[in-house]
Design a protein around this motif. Structure first.
Motif, PDB file in Angstrom:
ATOM      1  N   GLN A  64       0.829  -1.200   0.000  1.00  0.00           N
ATOM      2  CA  GLN A  64       0.000   0.000   0.000  1.00  0.00           C
ATOM      3  C   GLN A  64       0.867   1.255   0.000  1.00  0.00           C
ATOM      4  O   GLN A  64       2.051   1.213   0.333  1.00  0.00           O
ATOM      5  N   VAL A 111       1.157   5.339   1.139  1.00  0.00           N
ATOM      6  CA  VAL A 111       0.677   6.332   2.094  1.00  0.00           C
ATOM      7  C   VAL A 111       1.401   7.650   1.842  1.00  0.00           C
ATOM      8  O   VAL A 111       2.636   7.712   1.837  1.00  0.00           O
ATOM      9  N   GLY A 112       0.633   8.709   1.616  1.00  0.00           N
ATOM     10  CA  GLY A 112       1.234  10.019   1.407  1.00  0.00           C
ATOM     11  C   GLY A 112       1.771  10.603   2.700  1.00  0.00           C
ATOM     12  O   GLY A 112       1.110  10.543   3.739  1.00  0.00           O
ATOM     13  N   VAL A 129      -2.397  12.093  -8.122  1.00  0.00           N
ATOM     14  CA  VAL A 129      -2.543  12.921  -6.923  1.00  0.00           C
ATOM     15  C   VAL A 129      -3.871  13.670  -6.989  1.00  0.00           C
ATOM     16  O   VAL A 129      -4.194  14.285  -8.008  1.00  0.00           O
ATOM     17  N   GLU A 130      -4.644  13.587  -5.905  1.00  0.00           N
ATOM     18  CA  GLU A 130      -5.890  14.346  -5.782  1.00  0.00           C
ATOM     19  C   GLU A 130      -5.743  15.381  -4.676  1.00  0.00           C
ATOM     20  O   GLU A 130      -5.100  15.117  -3.651  1.00  0.00           O
ATOM     21  N   SER A 190      -5.588  18.985   2.245  1.00  0.00           N
ATOM     22  CA  SER A 190      -5.703  17.530   2.345  1.00  0.00           C
ATOM     23  C   SER A 190      -5.545  16.977   0.937  1.00  0.00           C
ATOM     24  O   SER A 190      -5.899  17.635  -0.036  1.00  0.00           O
ATOM     25  N   TRP A 191      -5.006  15.781   0.826  1.00  0.00           N
ATOM     26  CA  TRP A 191      -4.707  15.223  -0.486  1.00  0.00           C
ATOM     27  C   TRP A 191      -4.489  13.724  -0.343  1.00  0.00           C
ATOM     28  O   TRP A 191      -4.354  13.205   0.755  1.00  0.00           O
ATOM     29  N   ARG A 192      -4.449  13.033  -1.465  1.00  0.00           N
ATOM     30  CA  ARG A 192      -4.107  11.612  -1.459  1.00  0.00           C
ATOM     31  C   ARG A 192      -3.402  11.253  -2.749  1.00  0.00           C
ATOM     32  O   ARG A 192      -3.574  11.915  -3.778  1.00  0.00           O
ATOM     33  N   TYR A 248      -2.125   7.718  -5.193  1.00  0.00           N
ATOM     34  CA  TYR A 248      -2.372   6.297  -5.371  1.00  0.00           C
ATOM     35  C   TYR A 248      -2.007   5.908  -6.804  1.00  0.00           C
ATOM     36  O   TYR A 248      -2.027   6.736  -7.714  1.00  0.00           O
TER      37      TYR A 248
END
Length: 308
Positions: free
Chosen positions: A215, A217-218, A252-253, A300-302, A304
């Motif tokens: 997995q 993780v940012g 990236v979101e 905030s961001w994520r 994947y």
């Protein structure tokens, strides 16, 4: 079932396996010591071919299985092994044919078990299989079976999976899984001890990935003075095998849920040790940004891989 007959152009062409061999003890896999505790522990056991009673295959194919089984290396007493026969690429799946072999002096049945599909120094994928479908395996026997890995079970595109030097491995559940930090040599040399300690505490405080999972993780996302987006990522390896990543596509979101950056990264000899987390920086140049810099909200961001 096998594609040997499709490939074979003449009778002189040798039929050979393309997969490797991986054995585990019955105690580790099935939590049994075998039917007997006597005998020579160094004995060489050659399991005999046993076809599933529901299979109805041509005599020519049975001959191929028997020939290949006779070519396999011996097992030690009380072992179970997976011996790869061939791997076949479908449009949306990988089909692996392998022998499930037992050197145990009793009939066994294997339940639901996670298997890793591996290549040379890398893991292609992971899936839990209901191996009761293999049937009851007679004492000291070897049974061919097919294992299907769909796209969602794979860590890389089907086109990137090699059909030579592959294997199937039982992923044994370990007790006291201590997930630790794995720093690249360059990070060890340049990172301050205070920052290293912060990363260690971060990894210790996080819930580790499930067994067999990888997995992402940012850790941090920020813009450089040149207008590039720098993303620090923690790659977590929850498997019991070292894995290597050769390329990694990332999305990236931002806080609004919009995709603000997307691109692929080539990694040079990038390895994450078994049951560890490795941090790494990924830089998205302005050309890979999909939203105006002034409109990107990184409160905030994520991040994947797009396959998820």
């Amino acid at each position: 079932m096998l594609s040997f007959f499709k490939r074979k152009k003449n009778e002189d062409e040798k039929i050979k396996r393309t997969g490797s061999d991986h054995a585990v003890s019955a105690k580790d896999l099935l939590h049994i010591d075998g039917a007997t505790t006597e005998g020579n522990p160094d004995e060489e056991v050659y399991p005999e071919l046993s076809l599933h009673p529901d299979w109805n295959i041509p005599i020519e194919q049975e001959y191929v299985f028997r020939f290949l089984n006779n070519e396999l290396p011996p097992l030690k007493p009380n072992e179970v092994s997976l011996n790869g026969i061939e791997i076949e690429k479908k449009e949306k799946a990988i089909v692996c044919t392998a022998f499930v072999r037992s050197s145990i002096d009793q009939t066994i049945e294997i339940g639901t078990t996670p298997l890793l599909l591996i290549g040379e120094n890398e893991i292609y994928g992971r899936k839990e299989f209901d191996l009761t479908q293999v049937g009851h395996l007679p004492p000291r026997s070897s049974r061919p079976f097919q294992f299907v890995f769909e796209e969602k079970d794979l860590y890389k595109p089907i086109s990137a999976i090699q059909t030579e030097n592959w294997g199937l491995v039982f992923e044994l559940q370990r007790e006291n899984r201590n997930h630790t930090l794995d720093l690249a040599e360059s990070w060890e040399k340049t990172l301050a001890e205070e920052d290293k300690e912060k990363l260690r505490k971060m990894v210790e405080s996080m819930t580790p990935p499930k067994p067999g999972e990888v997995q992402f993780v940012g850790i941090q996302a920020k813009f450089t003075n040149e207008g590039k987006l720098l993303v620090s990522l923690l790659i977590q390896n929850g498997t019991q095998q070292n894995i290597k990543l050769q390329q990694l596509p990332l999305v990236v979101e931002d806080a609004s849920g919009d995709i603000v950056a997307q691109g692929g990264f080539i990694l040079d000899d990038f390895e994450i040790k078994a049951n560890t987390s490795k941090p790494w920086n990924f830089v998205f140049p302005a050309s890979l940004l999909t939203k105006d810099v002034n409109e990107i909200d990184l409160s905030s961001w994520r991040v994947y891989p797009p396959q998820e």
